[in-house]
Write a protein that holds these residues in place. Structure first.
Motif, PDB file in Angstrom:
ATOM      1  N   GLU A 290     113.799  30.806 118.128  1.00  0.00           N
ATOM      2  CA  GLU A 290     112.538  31.320 118.673  1.00  0.00           C
ATOM      3  C   GLU A 290     112.266  30.649 120.006  1.00  0.00           C
ATOM      4  O   GLU A 290     112.444  29.445 120.158  1.00  0.00           O
ATOM      5  N   THR A 291     111.872  31.415 121.003  1.00  0.00           N
ATOM      6  CA  THR A 291     111.540  30.846 122.302  1.00  0.00           C
ATOM      7  C   THR A 291     110.122  31.203 122.672  1.00  0.00           C
ATOM      8  O   THR A 291     109.509  32.075 122.083  1.00  0.00           O
ATOM      9  N   GLU A 292     109.634  30.512 123.665  1.00  0.00           N
ATOM     10  CA  GLU A 292     108.252  30.726 124.099  1.00  0.00           C
ATOM     11  C   GLU A 292     108.111  32.072 124.796  1.00  0.00           C
ATOM     12  O   GLU A 292     108.926  32.451 125.629  1.00  0.00           O
ATOM     13  N   VAL A 293     107.041  32.793 124.459  1.00  0.00           N
ATOM     14  CA  VAL A 293     106.756  34.073 125.113  1.00  0.00           C
ATOM     15  C   VAL A 293     106.150  33.808 126.480  1.00  0.00           C
ATOM     16  O   VAL A 293     105.208  33.020 126.617  1.00  0.00           O
ATOM     17  N   VAL A 294     106.709  34.419 127.528  1.00  0.00           N
ATOM     18  CA  VAL A 294     106.195  34.216 128.875  1.00  0.00           C
ATOM     19  C   VAL A 294     105.427  35.425 129.405  1.00  0.00           C
ATOM     20  O   VAL A 294     104.581  35.299 130.288  1.00  0.00           O
ATOM     21  N   SER A 295     105.714  36.618 128.891  1.00  0.00           N
ATOM     22  CA  SER A 295     104.969  37.795 129.331  1.00  0.00           C
ATOM     23  C   SER A 295     104.948  38.837 128.224  1.00  0.00           C
ATOM     24  O   SER A 295     105.792  38.818 127.323  1.00  0.00           O
ATOM     25  N   MET A 296     103.964  39.736 128.322  1.00  0.00           N
ATOM     26  CA  MET A 296     103.819  40.794 127.324  1.00  0.00           C
ATOM     27  C   MET A 296     103.449  42.100 128.005  1.00  0.00           C
ATOM     28  O   MET A 296     102.721  42.114 129.001  1.00  0.00           O
ATOM     29  N   GLU A 297     103.967  43.173 127.443  1.00  0.00           N
ATOM     30  CA  GLU A 297     103.579  44.519 127.867  1.00  0.00           C
ATOM     31  C   GLU A 297     102.788  45.138 126.726  1.00  0.00           C
ATOM     32  O   GLU A 297     103.209  45.107 125.572  1.00  0.00           O
ATOM     33  N   TYR A 298     101.619  45.665 127.050  1.00  0.00           N
ATOM     34  CA  TYR A 298     100.772  46.257 126.017  1.00  0.00           C
ATOM     35  C   TYR A 298      99.993  47.428 126.590  1.00  0.00           C
ATOM     36  O   TYR A 298      99.818  47.550 127.817  1.00  0.00           O
ATOM     37  N   ALA A 299      99.561  48.303 125.694  1.00  0.00           N
ATOM     38  CA  ALA A 299      98.793  49.486 126.093  1.00  0.00           C
ATOM     39  C   ALA A 299      97.476  49.504 125.330  1.00  0.00           C
ATOM     40  O   ALA A 299      97.404  49.057 124.177  1.00  0.00           O
ATOM     41  N   ASP A 336      90.638  61.929 130.625  1.00  0.00           N
ATOM     42  CA  ASP A 336      90.480  61.031 131.771  1.00  0.00           C
ATOM     43  C   ASP A 336      91.569  59.963 131.718  1.00  0.00           C
ATOM     44  O   ASP A 336      91.776  59.315 130.693  1.00  0.00           O
ATOM     45  N   ALA A 337      92.279  59.769 132.842  1.00  0.00           N
ATOM     46  CA  ALA A 337      93.394  58.821 132.882  1.00  0.00           C
ATOM     47  C   ALA A 337      92.949  57.400 132.571  1.00  0.00           C
ATOM     48  O   ALA A 337      93.742  56.589 132.072  1.00  0.00           O
ATOM     49  N   SER A 338      91.664  57.082 132.847  1.00  0.00           N
ATOM     50  CA  SER A 338      91.184  55.718 132.626  1.00  0.00           C
ATOM     51  C   SER A 338      91.097  55.355 131.142  1.00  0.00           C
ATOM     52  O   SER A 338      90.943  54.179 130.800  1.00  0.00           O
ATOM     53  N   ARG A 339      91.204  56.342 130.253  1.00  0.00           N
ATOM     54  CA  ARG A 339      91.136  56.045 128.822  1.00  0.00           C
ATOM     55  C   ARG A 339      92.403  55.362 128.320  1.00  0.00           C
ATOM     56  O   ARG A 339      92.406  54.800 127.213  1.00  0.00           O
ATOM     57  N   LEU A 340      93.480  55.399 129.109  1.00  0.00           N
ATOM     58  CA  LEU A 340      94.730  54.741 128.715  1.00  0.00           C
ATOM     59  C   LEU A 340      95.131  53.756 129.801  1.00  0.00           C
ATOM     60  O   LEU A 340      95.266  54.121 130.970  1.00  0.00           O
ATOM     61  N   GLN A 341      95.296  52.495 129.404  1.00  0.00           N
ATOM     62  CA  GLN A 341      95.734  51.469 130.340  1.00  0.00           C
ATOM     63  C   GLN A 341      96.955  50.764 129.757  1.00  0.00           C
ATOM     64  O   GLN A 341      96.987  50.436 128.573  1.00  0.00           O
ATOM     65  N   ARG A 342      97.950  50.540 130.611  1.00  0.00           N
ATOM     66  CA  ARG A 342      99.173  49.859 130.190  1.00  0.00           C
ATOM     67  C   ARG A 342      99.429  48.717 131.167  1.00  0.00           C
ATOM     68  O   ARG A 342      99.416  48.924 132.389  1.00  0.00           O
ATOM     69  N   ASP A 343      99.631  47.510 130.655  1.00  0.00           N
ATOM     70  CA  ASP A 343      99.767  46.329 131.496  1.00  0.00           C
ATOM     71  C   ASP A 343     100.977  45.513 131.074  1.00  0.00           C
ATOM     72  O   ASP A 343     101.330  45.455 129.890  1.00  0.00           O
ATOM     73  N   THR A 344     101.587  44.870 132.057  1.00  0.00           N
ATOM     74  CA  THR A 344     102.604  43.855 131.809  1.00  0.00           C
ATOM     75  C   THR A 344     102.135  42.598 132.529  1.00  0.00           C
ATOM     76  O   THR A 344     102.063  42.577 133.767  1.00  0.00           O
ATOM     77  N   LEU A 345     101.814  41.552 131.763  1.00  0.00           N
ATOM     78  CA  LEU A 345     101.220  40.350 132.334  1.00  0.00           C
ATOM     79  C   LEU A 345     101.888  39.106 131.787  1.00  0.00           C
ATOM     80  O   LEU A 345     102.379  39.090 130.653  1.00  0.00           O
ATOM     81  N   ALA A 346     101.886  38.052 132.609  1.00  0.00           N
ATOM     82  CA  ALA A 346     102.252  36.736 132.092  1.00  0.00           C
ATOM     83  C   ALA A 346     101.282  36.385 130.976  1.00  0.00           C
ATOM     84  O   ALA A 346     100.085  36.717 131.053  1.00  0.00           O
ATOM     85  N   VAL A 389     108.533  39.271 126.464  1.00  0.00           N
ATOM     86  CA  VAL A 389     109.645  38.674 127.201  1.00  0.00           C
ATOM     87  C   VAL A 389     109.619  37.181 126.920  1.00  0.00           C
ATOM     88  O   VAL A 389     108.595  36.523 127.127  1.00  0.00           O
ATOM     89  N   ASN A 390     110.737  36.640 126.407  1.00  0.00           N
ATOM     90  CA  ASN A 390     110.816  35.229 126.065  1.00  0.00           C
ATOM     91  C   ASN A 390     111.401  34.408 127.199  1.00  0.00           C
ATOM     92  O   ASN A 390     112.190  34.895 128.010  1.00  0.00           O
ATOM     93  N   ALA A 391     111.015  33.136 127.220  1.00  0.00           N
ATOM     94  CA  ALA A 391     111.493  32.222 128.260  1.00  0.00           C
ATOM     95  C   ALA A 391     112.897  31.741 127.943  1.00  0.00           C
ATOM     96  O   ALA A 391     113.285  31.621 126.787  1.00  0.00           O
ATOM     97  N   ILE A 392     113.649  31.458 128.990  1.00  0.00           N
ATOM     98  CA  ILE A 392     114.894  30.716 128.849  1.00  0.00           C
ATOM     99  C   ILE A 392     114.560  29.286 129.246  1.00  0.00           C
ATOM    100  O   ILE A 392     114.273  28.992 130.411  1.00  0.00           O
TER     101      ILE A 392
END
Length: 430
Positions: A290-299, A336-346, A389-392
């Motif tokens: 198991e490695t540390e999570v550095v970023s996530m993509e979520y909707a 309305d497009a604003s009802r769905l948001q998808r992000d990839t963040l640290a 996304v996991n860290a190396i």
């Protein structure tokens, strides 16, 4: 706090000052009257700048200080509600200053200047360059000095009071190394209490969280408090959460959990519109890498109506019709497009309330525990994890890990002390 400051190097110069109006040689009585009104308005505006924005025991936070801090945080690209964070930070600074003064701590000019130089160096600027950059945007040098001085005094107070108590065991180092190396996994069994804390009730929520953290000393007691005050859906289970990989948790919460022994409770943790408490029930090392999570993509798909029956029914239909984040685009087709948001963040940039929910999810799983407040009213959030996304992680020495755990433990003590200072203080907002 690491700050990316290329912003200052790239920003174009602003026009300095306002254009002066040309005056006529002869002013009529009406014109003189108009100028008098303007002068009075400017005087009143100046007075309002130094009117109280908040009172903290016997100290005052002025509107001028608040405006300065807001501008400063914007230049530092502070995420979230800048105005709220600025006022909270200034109130906390007053509490820290009072505690430091009572402890006899003073900060010299040499310390402050060294602290300013160090802070500026994070932006690859000298102190003089940093001061020139913020002055260009209207931030006074004194604002920066106060910001740095408060941090130095607080660190000295925390170090002097708690450093002798911090003893990092070899087992804790082994656990941290296992997490970082990927040679093994660490999972935790937690219980949670999530206390609603809208802006108008934040002080009461803080006091309630501090009362619980001070008075509860058993799993049964924590479970009883969770059933009584928690807003989380886990309240019916006494706040109990299933096993979680610790690498899934947001860094600020993970650092507090790693410092606990089974049966311990975190200091109150502020998340958007809530105060969270966690009790560690058990910790377990596993064979799974198991490695540390550095970023996530979520909707996030938003459904009007908050936690109404109609909104919950619509959410259930969404859950039954989607298998991945991509499927949500079909759900939102024609809306309305604003009802769905998808992000990839640290992971450090994911809001803590969202990060806590995502920590419990596997890829393509959904949570409907969150709501958001909008001008149109409350909306239920269908939150879906798209992926992690996991860290190396490079090899880390035991002494480096010991130092990191020590800093995490001191940060936990600092958070706890500040929560106590807030609860014991008289704070009013103007």
């Amino acid at each position: 706090m690491a700050v990316k400051m290329n912003f200052f190097q790239q920003r174009t110069a602003h026009l300095a000052g306002a254009t002066l109006m040309k005056t006529r040689n002869l002013l009529t009585a009406a014109a003189l009257g108009a100028l008098s009104v303007v002068a009075l308005a400017e005087t009143a505006s100046a007075q309002n700048l130094f009117a109280p924005a908040a009172k903290v025991n016997d100290s005052v936070v002025t509107n001028y200080e608040l405006r300065q801090r807001i501008t400063f945080l914007r230049l530092l690209r502070q995420p979230g509600d800048i105005e709220a964070e600025a006022l909270k930070g200034l109130v906390d600074d007053r509490l820290r200053a009072e505690a430091s003064t009572r402890a006899g701590i003073t900060v010299s000019d040499t310390q402050i200047e060294a602290g300013m130089e160090e802070f500026a160096s994070r932006a690859q600027l000298s102190r003089e360059q940093f001061l020139a950059a913020i002055a260009q945007e209207g931030v006074a040098e004194e604002t920066f000095r106060d910001f740095v001085s408060s941090g130095i005094a607080w660190r000295e107070l925390i170090g002097g009071r708690y450093a002798p108590r911090v003893q990092i065991t070899e087992a804790e180092i082994d656990r941290a190394l296992a997490l970082a190396s990927g040679s093994g996994g660490v999972r935790v069994l937690l219980s949670e209490i999530i206390i609603p804390a809208p802006p108008e009730a934040i002080d009461q929520a803080r006091a309630e969280a501090l009362r619980i953290s001070r008075s509860v000393s058993s799993q049964a007691g924590f479970a009883a408090q969770a059933r009584a005050v928690s807003a989380s859906q886990s309240r019916g289970r006494g706040g109990r959460i299933d096993w979680l990989p610790i690498g899934n948790l947001p860094p600020a919460i993970r650092s507090q959990i790693l410092a606990l022994s089974p049966g311990d409770i975190t200091a109150p943790i502020e998340v958007p519109n809530a105060i969270a408490l966690f009790m560690l029930r058990a910790v377990e090392e596993t064979d799974a890498a198991e490695t540390e999570v550095v970023s996530m993509e979520y909707a996030r798909y938003f459904i009007p109506g908050g936690r109404s029956e109609a909104a919950l029914n619509q959410a259930a239909k969404v859950i039954n019709t989607v298998d991945s984040c991509d499927d949500l685009y079909g759900v939102n087709l024609g809306q309305d497009a604003s009802r769905l948001q998808r992000d990839t963040l640290a992971i450090a940039d994911v809001p803590d309330d969202i990060a806590l929910e995502l920590a419990r999810l596997d890829d393509n799983e959904i949570s409907t525990n969150l709501t958001v407040q909008t001008e149109a009213g409350p909306q239920l959030t269908v939150l879906m994890l798209c992926g992690r996304v996991n860290a190396i992680v490079e090899d880390t020495s035991r002494e480096e890990v010991r130092g990191q755990l020590r800093q995490q433990r001191l940060a936990s003590y600092a958070d706890s002390l500040l929560a106590e200072l807030r609860a014991d203080a008289t704070i009013t907002y103007e």
